[in-house]
Each structure stands twice: as structure tokens, then as C-alpha cells.
Design a protein around this motif. Structure first.
Motif, PDB file in Angstrom:
ATOM      1  N   GLU A 108      21.195 -22.732 -13.117  1.00  0.00           N
ATOM      2  CA  GLU A 108      21.834 -21.767 -12.204  1.00  0.00           C
ATOM      3  C   GLU A 108      21.426 -20.438 -12.689  1.00  0.00           C
ATOM      4  OE1 GLU A 108      23.404 -23.145  -9.585  1.00  0.00           O
ATOM      5  OE2 GLU A 108      23.274 -24.680 -10.396  1.00  0.00           O
ATOM      6  N   PHE A 109      21.493 -20.017 -13.842  1.00  0.00           N
ATOM      7  CA  PHE A 109      21.088 -18.541 -14.293  1.00  0.00           C
ATOM      8  C   PHE A 109      19.514 -18.464 -13.745  1.00  0.00           C
ATOM      9  CE2 PHE A 109      24.644 -18.294 -16.961  1.00  0.00           C
ATOM     10  CZ  PHE A 109      25.184 -17.091 -16.663  1.00  0.00           C
ATOM     11  N   GLY A 110      18.783 -19.556 -13.668  1.00  0.00           N
ATOM     12  CA  GLY A 110      17.585 -19.416 -13.237  1.00  0.00           C
ATOM     13  C   GLY A 110      17.362 -19.316 -11.935  1.00  0.00           C
ATOM     14  N   LYS A 111      18.296 -20.016 -11.238  1.00  0.00           N
ATOM     15  CA  LYS A 111      18.310 -19.847  -9.578  1.00  0.00           C
ATOM     16  C   LYS A 111      18.470 -18.388  -9.221  1.00  0.00           C
ATOM     17  CE  LYS A 111      19.702 -24.250  -8.023  1.00  0.00           C
ATOM     18  NZ  LYS A 111      20.970 -25.099  -7.409  1.00  0.00           N
ATOM     19  N   LEU A 112      19.476 -17.771 -10.002  1.00  0.00           N
ATOM     20  CA  LEU A 112      19.701 -16.545  -9.836  1.00  0.00           C
ATOM     21  C   LEU A 112      18.597 -15.438 -10.029  1.00  0.00           C
ATOM     22  CD1 LEU A 112      22.017 -14.175  -9.337  1.00  0.00           C
ATOM     23  CD2 LEU A 112      22.536 -14.412 -11.434  1.00  0.00           C
ATOM     24  N   LEU A 113      18.046 -15.605 -10.938  1.00  0.00           N
ATOM     25  CA  LEU A 113      16.702 -14.832 -11.536  1.00  0.00           C
ATOM     26  C   LEU A 113      15.787 -14.973 -10.123  1.00  0.00           C
ATOM     27  CD1 LEU A 113      16.748 -15.246 -15.207  1.00  0.00           C
ATOM     28  CD2 LEU A 113      17.375 -13.148 -14.036  1.00  0.00           C
ATOM     29  N   ALA A 114      15.712 -16.333  -9.683  1.00  0.00           N
ATOM     30  CA  ALA A 114      14.667 -16.513  -8.740  1.00  0.00           C
ATOM     31  C   ALA A 114      14.833 -16.007  -7.609  1.00  0.00           C
ATOM     32  CB  ALA A 114      14.542 -18.070  -8.765  1.00  0.00           C
ATOM     33  N   ILE A 115      16.127 -15.977  -7.208  1.00  0.00           N
ATOM     34  CA  ILE A 115      16.619 -15.364  -5.982  1.00  0.00           C
ATOM     35  C   ILE A 115      16.409 -13.927  -5.924  1.00  0.00           C
ATOM     36  CG2 ILE A 115      18.368 -14.884  -4.452  1.00  0.00           C
ATOM     37  CD1 ILE A 115      19.694 -17.780  -5.163  1.00  0.00           C
ATOM     38  N   TYR A 116      16.748 -13.236  -7.130  1.00  0.00           N
ATOM     39  CA  TYR A 116      16.606 -11.772  -7.434  1.00  0.00           C
ATOM     40  C   TYR A 116      14.953 -11.466  -7.272  1.00  0.00           C
ATOM     41  CZ  TYR A 116      15.527  -7.945 -10.171  1.00  0.00           C
ATOM     42  OH  TYR A 116      14.796  -6.502 -10.620  1.00  0.00           O
ATOM     43  N   GLN A 117      14.176 -12.217  -7.794  1.00  0.00           N
ATOM     44  CA  GLN A 117      12.776 -11.892  -7.561  1.00  0.00           C
ATOM     45  C   GLN A 117      12.150 -12.213  -6.012  1.00  0.00           C
ATOM     46  OE1 GLN A 117      11.203 -10.823 -10.619  1.00  0.00           O
ATOM     47  NE2 GLN A 117       9.706 -10.071  -8.806  1.00  0.00           N
ATOM     48  N   LEU A 118      12.652 -13.175  -5.504  1.00  0.00           N
ATOM     49  CA  LEU A 118      12.326 -13.514  -4.229  1.00  0.00           C
ATOM     50  C   LEU A 118      12.778 -12.075  -2.986  1.00  0.00           C
ATOM     51  CD1 LEU A 118      13.374 -17.161  -3.512  1.00  0.00           C
ATOM     52  CD2 LEU A 118      11.105 -16.142  -3.323  1.00  0.00           C
ATOM     53  N   VAL A 119      13.833 -11.590  -3.437  1.00  0.00           N
ATOM     54  CA  VAL A 119      14.404 -10.505  -2.675  1.00  0.00           C
ATOM     55  C   VAL A 119      13.475  -9.364  -3.070  1.00  0.00           C
ATOM     56  CG1 VAL A 119      16.377  -8.781  -2.387  1.00  0.00           C
ATOM     57  CG2 VAL A 119      16.731 -11.301  -2.378  1.00  0.00           C
ATOM     58  N   LYS A 120      13.342  -9.102  -4.155  1.00  0.00           N
ATOM     59  CA  LYS A 120      12.278  -7.947  -4.661  1.00  0.00           C
ATOM     60  C   LYS A 120      10.912  -8.135  -3.960  1.00  0.00           C
ATOM     61  CE  LYS A 120      13.181  -5.194  -7.279  1.00  0.00           C
ATOM     62  NZ  LYS A 120      13.520  -3.728  -7.246  1.00  0.00           N
ATOM     63  N   ASP A 121      10.360  -9.265  -4.046  1.00  0.00           N
ATOM     64  CA  ASP A 121       8.866  -9.362  -3.626  1.00  0.00           C
ATOM     65  C   ASP A 121       8.900  -9.471  -2.102  1.00  0.00           C
ATOM     66  OD1 ASP A 121       8.296  -9.376  -6.342  1.00  0.00           O
ATOM     67  OD2 ASP A 121       8.158 -11.611  -6.396  1.00  0.00           O
ATOM     68  N   ASN A 122       9.805 -10.233  -1.396  1.00  0.00           N
ATOM     69  CA  ASN A 122       9.547 -10.404  -0.022  1.00  0.00           C
ATOM     70  C   ASN A 122      10.395  -9.697   1.103  1.00  0.00           C
ATOM     71  OD1 ASN A 122       7.621 -12.542  -0.270  1.00  0.00           O
ATOM     72  ND2 ASN A 122       9.379 -13.473  -1.773  1.00  0.00           N
ATOM     73  N   TYR A 123      11.629  -9.252   0.662  1.00  0.00           N
ATOM     74  CA  TYR A 123      12.659  -8.576   1.631  1.00  0.00           C
ATOM     75  C   TYR A 123      11.933  -7.397   2.139  1.00  0.00           C
ATOM     76  CZ  TYR A 123      16.838  -6.885   3.777  1.00  0.00           C
ATOM     77  OH  TYR A 123      17.843  -6.417   4.443  1.00  0.00           O
ATOM     78  N   VAL A 124      12.353  -7.254   3.604  1.00  0.00           N
ATOM     79  CA  VAL A 124      11.600  -6.412   4.599  1.00  0.00           C
ATOM     80  C   VAL A 124      11.553  -5.162   4.114  1.00  0.00           C
ATOM     81  CG1 VAL A 124      13.700  -6.098   5.891  1.00  0.00           C
ATOM     82  CG2 VAL A 124      11.349  -5.682   6.931  1.00  0.00           C
ATOM     83  N   ASP A 125      12.605  -4.501   3.440  1.00  0.00           N
ATOM     84  CA  ASP A 125      12.684  -3.177   3.025  1.00  0.00           C
ATOM     85  C   ASP A 125      12.718  -3.432   1.171  1.00  0.00           C
ATOM     86  OD1 ASP A 125      12.685  -1.851   5.230  1.00  0.00           O
ATOM     87  OD2 ASP A 125      14.777  -2.176   5.372  1.00  0.00           O
ATOM     88  N   ASP A 126      12.449  -2.180   0.677  1.00  0.00           N
ATOM     89  CA  ASP A 126      12.541  -2.170  -1.041  1.00  0.00           C
ATOM     90  C   ASP A 126      13.903  -2.181  -1.229  1.00  0.00           C
ATOM     91  OD1 ASP A 126      10.021  -1.992  -1.544  1.00  0.00           O
ATOM     92  OD2 ASP A 126       9.599   0.180  -1.346  1.00  0.00           O
ATOM     93  N   VAL A 127      14.410  -2.798  -2.041  1.00  0.00           N
ATOM     94  CA  VAL A 127      15.737  -2.886  -2.442  1.00  0.00           C
ATOM     95  C   VAL A 127      15.877  -2.427  -4.076  1.00  0.00           C
ATOM     96  CG1 VAL A 127      17.716  -4.243  -2.817  1.00  0.00           C
ATOM     97  CG2 VAL A 127      16.135  -4.936  -0.918  1.00  0.00           C
ATOM     98  N   ASP A 128      17.005  -1.452  -4.058  1.00  0.00           N
ATOM     99  CA  ASP A 128      17.271  -0.683  -5.430  1.00  0.00           C
ATOM    100  C   ASP A 128      17.737  -2.023  -6.364  1.00  0.00           C
ATOM    101  OD1 ASP A 128      19.389   0.864  -7.101  1.00  0.00           O
ATOM    102  OD2 ASP A 128      17.576   1.821  -6.811  1.00  0.00           O
ATOM    103  N   ASP A 129      17.465  -2.104  -7.547  1.00  0.00           N
ATOM    104  CA  ASP A 129      18.204  -2.885  -8.398  1.00  0.00           C
ATOM    105  C   ASP A 129      19.553  -2.833  -8.379  1.00  0.00           C
ATOM    106  OD1 ASP A 129      15.735  -4.229  -9.080  1.00  0.00           O
ATOM    107  OD2 ASP A 129      15.463  -3.228 -10.947  1.00  0.00           O
ATOM    108  N   ASP A 130      20.087  -1.448  -8.403  1.00  0.00           N
ATOM    109  CA  ASP A 130      21.647  -1.172  -8.730  1.00  0.00           C
ATOM    110  C   ASP A 130      22.196  -1.935  -7.470  1.00  0.00           C
ATOM    111  OD1 ASP A 130      21.331   0.118 -10.835  1.00  0.00           O
ATOM    112  OD2 ASP A 130      21.514   1.967  -9.987  1.00  0.00           O
TER     113      ASP A 130
END
Length: 444
Positions: free
Chosen positions: A36-58
Motif C-alpha cells: 500500500e505504501f508502494g501504491k502511494l509512492l507510485a501515485i505520487y510519482q505518476l502525478v509529478k510526471d504526468n499531471y497537466v501542471d507542475d504540482v508542488d510537493d507541499d
């Protein structure tokens, strides 16, 4: 940000203790090889790499934390910066704004209660109202802190609220001028030979203030004080310690409240000390749907100990304790860590305190509709489930009509009665000699 003031009192419908965060708990999470923690990290990376806008880590980290805590119950939350500062300023009882206790109810801002004497109360806002728009902007499925921040502002400035009130066909606008909210936790007055003490919140020194109020009322009555009304209506709670202190004023012995958590270290019992400042005078406690947490502790203790008769309407039903766990100097987690129980072992979670005598607020033309639709703990999404099964009929009982109370608002106005519940409580005390059940609440 200093956390010491947060230990001294609680915010609204909460009972908060201060606990340190431990690195051992964090290390245990770091070492856990969980899919489950792996899923969380994977989703975080997907958002960082693919979301339409840059997203701040905070933004991503705070969203993950908020979602985690929101999945637990309505009172567990992450606090930082301005939200933590607002907690501090409200505890001190001095801030600028409208004077409202609000919650999120299925994405909407809902009024638990306006503070007595506040700009919101004077503008006519009532418990159970939904605030749908702020200055014409829709506030739905948005952060509650954002809405609260919008309602704050310099004294004298105004904000336009769009209100949906259950029972009315159309929403309506109310313009409220912000003011300096200097809450008076305790006020008192003498009505004939009956003392009325209103407790508006459980902040610092409420126990001492009520003690002083009893002495003052006795002097004003020339030593002929015949009874006391403790008015806890629309009191959303506050300090657990002050609720215990107030209850202890009128109890000679026995339990006041207990709190029980998952860990043995969270279990605590609070007991009364000898001495009754009212010296056996009969007491009526007034409650309604806006009476929560610390208010329910007092009502439950005096009811179970048969020291007072409880009147009004069923209370809010918040029977949980929150601990404030500091993460660093600018952030903290408010986490539900225990349930509390009345002396008889009754948990008020969901069900609340049932009055001994149910008295509707006949002097309010909207009271019946608001009572039917009043927000309580059991209405909040994700609320804690009471460990003891609840009788649905008991939960719905306060919605039934009582044939004893049939006067209209107009009839009450002709008699000069502006607050029927208070009037009924005072009248009952003045007839104490003819009410054996009430007389029995005196000193034994």
C-alpha cells in the motif's frame, strides 16, 4: 508557535490533550515493506510526471495527510500555520469575525451554533443553517479553513452570506458586520428568586467563574436563592478540565466522567470532591442540539448523579476526546484518542444526552423545523460509531410532538415570554415544592 496555550483549553466541540510525536512510531512506518505504501509512492510519482501542471510537493503531501485523517472521523485533522493559529486565538476568546461554530456536512458549511451575543446571532443566523455562498462565491466541497478564513476580517467590515435554512423553500442573503469576538464564558442574572447562569464555552477559569456567580446571585437574592438554572444551550464545548471543575462544584462525591481509549494509558477517571457550592439548591440544566462535548459531560454527570434535572432538547452527541500531537513548532495533528463516558457508563457518542423533561423552544418560530433537521454528531460523515447499540426510537424521540407545549409564538409574545425554555425552567424551579422529583435533586 507555542503549544502550551493549546493544553489549557479546547476548541469548540473538542477535548484536547497535548502529546509529543515519537520517532519510534515514524521509524516503524519507514521500515514497513507494504504494497500500500508502494501504491502511494507510485501515485505520487505518476502525478509529478504526468499531471497537466507542475504540482508542488507541499500540496501533494498535505493532501495525502488530510485525506488520511479525514477517513478516520470528523474531528481528526492536520493543523499548521494559520489553522493552528486560529485554534490558539479562539481558545483565548478574542478574535475578529462573525462568532460562529461551523462544521463541514457533506461538503457544505453548516452552523453548529452562533455564539451568544455575536454578530452572527444578532444577524439572525441559527443552528442548522447552511452557508452556501460567501460574498456570492459558492463554497461547496472546499476546505473548511478557507471558508473560516474568508469569514474573518477587520472589525466593521461586512460579508454577505447566502443561507439555506431547512424548512424554507428558497435561500436568502444575510449581511453580517464582523466584530471583535470577546466571548464571555459565564454570565448570570437573577430572575425573581432563581439564579440563571449561562455558560457559553468552556475556556479557562469557567469553574471559578461559576463559583463566583453562585455567590453573587445568593447575595443579590438576599440569602433567599431558591434554585439555579445552568444554561448550556448552544455551548459547543471546550476544556475537559473545566467541565470537570464545573461539575465538581455541585457534587459531593462519585464519578464525574471517564475516558477510555485503545491504550490503557489513555484511560482516566475524574471524581468529585466533597462540597456543594449550591448547598443543595435544586438545579435545572438547559441543553439543546448545540450543546456538545464538555457541555454533555456536565449534563451527564449531574443527571446520572441525580443532582439536576435536564431540560430542553437532545444534545449534539460528541463523546470523543482529541489529543493534540505536536509534529514541530508550526504543525500538529489533532487525533481522536478516547471516548468519554458518564458516571453510569453511558457513552454520549451519537445519541447525546436525553433531557429528563423535553421542552421545545416555542418562542422561536423556526425552532420545530430546526429541531427536526438539527445537525448532530450522528449526522457527520465518518463519525465514530457508539460501541453500544442505539435504539433508533430513542434517537428520534425528540422529534415527536409533546401535547403539553402548544402555545404559539404570538401567544408567548403577548405574555412577554421571549425565551420559552428558560421561562419554563424558572417556573419549574419556583414550583419546586410541588415537584417531588425535582426536590429530590437537592442535597442528600
Amino acid at each position: 508557535m507555542k503549544f502550551l496555550p493549546l493544553l489549557r483549553a479546547t476548541l469548540l466541540v473538542s477535548a484536547v490533550a497535548l502529546l509529543p510525536a515519537t520517532t519510534a512510531g515514524l521509524a516503524a512506518v519507514d521500515g514497513r515493506s507494504s504494497a500500500e505504501f508502494g501504491k502511494l509512492l507510485a501515485i505520487y510519482q505518476l502525478v509529478k510526471d504526468n499531471y497537466v501542471d507542475d504540482v508542488d510537493d507541499d500540496k501533494l503531501f498535505k493532501g495525502a495527510i488530510d485525506g488520511m485523517l479525514a477517513s478516520l472521523d470528523p474531528h481528526s485533522t492536520y493543523l499548521e500555520g494559520s489553522s493552528l493559529q486560529r485554534l490558539e486565538t479562539m481558545i483565548d476568546g478574542n478574535y475578529t469575525g462573525l462568532g460562529l461554530s461551523v462544521v463541514m456536512d457533506d461538503g457544505a458549511v453548516k452552523v453548529v451554533s452562533p455564539f451568544k451575543g455575536s454578530p452572527a446571532e444578532k444577524a439572525g443566523l441559527k443552528a442548522g443553517d447552511y452557508i452556501t455562498h460567501l460574498d456570492g462565491v459558492l463554497y461547496y466541497e472546499r476546505d473548511l479553513d478557507e471558508a473560516v478564513s474568508k469569514m474573518r476580517g477587520p472589525p466593521g467590515t461586512s460579508i454577505r452570506l447566502t443561507i439555506y435554512r431547512p424548512g424554507r423553500d428558497e435561500p436568502f442573503d444575510v449581511t453580517v458586520a464582523r466584530g471583535v469576538i470577546e466571548l464571555e464564558p459565564v454570565t448570570s442574572e437573577l430572575k425573581g428568586n432563581i439564579g440563571v447562569i449561562s455558560i457559553n464555552e468552556f475556556s479557562r477559569d469557567v469553574g471559578k467563574d461559576v463559583n463566583s456567580a453562585v455567590s453573587s446571585l445568593r447575595q443579590q437574592a438576599g440569602g433567599k436563592l431558591a434554585g439555579l438554572v445552568l444554561d448550556l444551550r448552544s455551548n459547543p464545548g471546550g476544556s475537559l478540565d473545566e467541565a470537570v471543575a464545573l461539575s465538581d462544584l455541585f457534587l459531593e462525591k462519585g464519578d464525574i466522567v471517564s475516558q477510555r481509549g485503545r491504550l490503557a494509558a489513555d484511560n482516566m477517571y475524574y471524581r468529585a470532591h466533597s462540597g456543594d457550592v449550591a448547598k443543595g439548591l435544586p438545579i435545572v440544566v438547559l441543553i439543546d442540539a448545540g450543546s456538545a462535548s464538555a457541555s454533555e459531560i456536565v449534563a451527564g454527570a449531574l443527571q446520572d448523579q441525580k443532582r439536576a434535572v435536564i431540560m430542553g432538547e437532545r444534545s449534539f452527541g460528541k463523546g470523543s476526546v482529541q489529543s493534540l500531537i505536536g509534529l514541530d513548532r508550526t504543525s500538529a495533528v489533532k487525533l481522536t484518542t478516547a471516548r468519554y463516558y458518564t458516571p453510569s457508563g453511558h457513552s454520549v457518542q451519537e445519541g447525546g444526552i436525553e433531557p429528563d423533561i423535553k421542552v421545545p423552544q416555542l418562542s422561536d418560530p423556526d425552532a420545530r423545523t430546526r429541531a427536526e433537521r438539527a445537525i448532530r454528531e450522528s449526522d457527520l460523515r465518518g463519525h465514530l460509531i457508539n460501541e453500544v447499540s442505539l435504539d433508533d426510537k430513542q434517537l428520534e424521540a425528540d422529534k415527536q410532538d409533546d401535547p403539553r407545549f402548544a402555545m404559539s409564538v404570538e401567544e408567548l409574545k403577548k405574555q412577554g415570554i421571549e425565551d420559552f425554555q428558560l421561562h419554563y425552567a424558572v417556573q419549574t424551579l419556583q414550583r419546586t415544592a410541588a415537584v417531588p422529583a425535582l426536590a429530590a435533586t437537592g442535597k442528600r
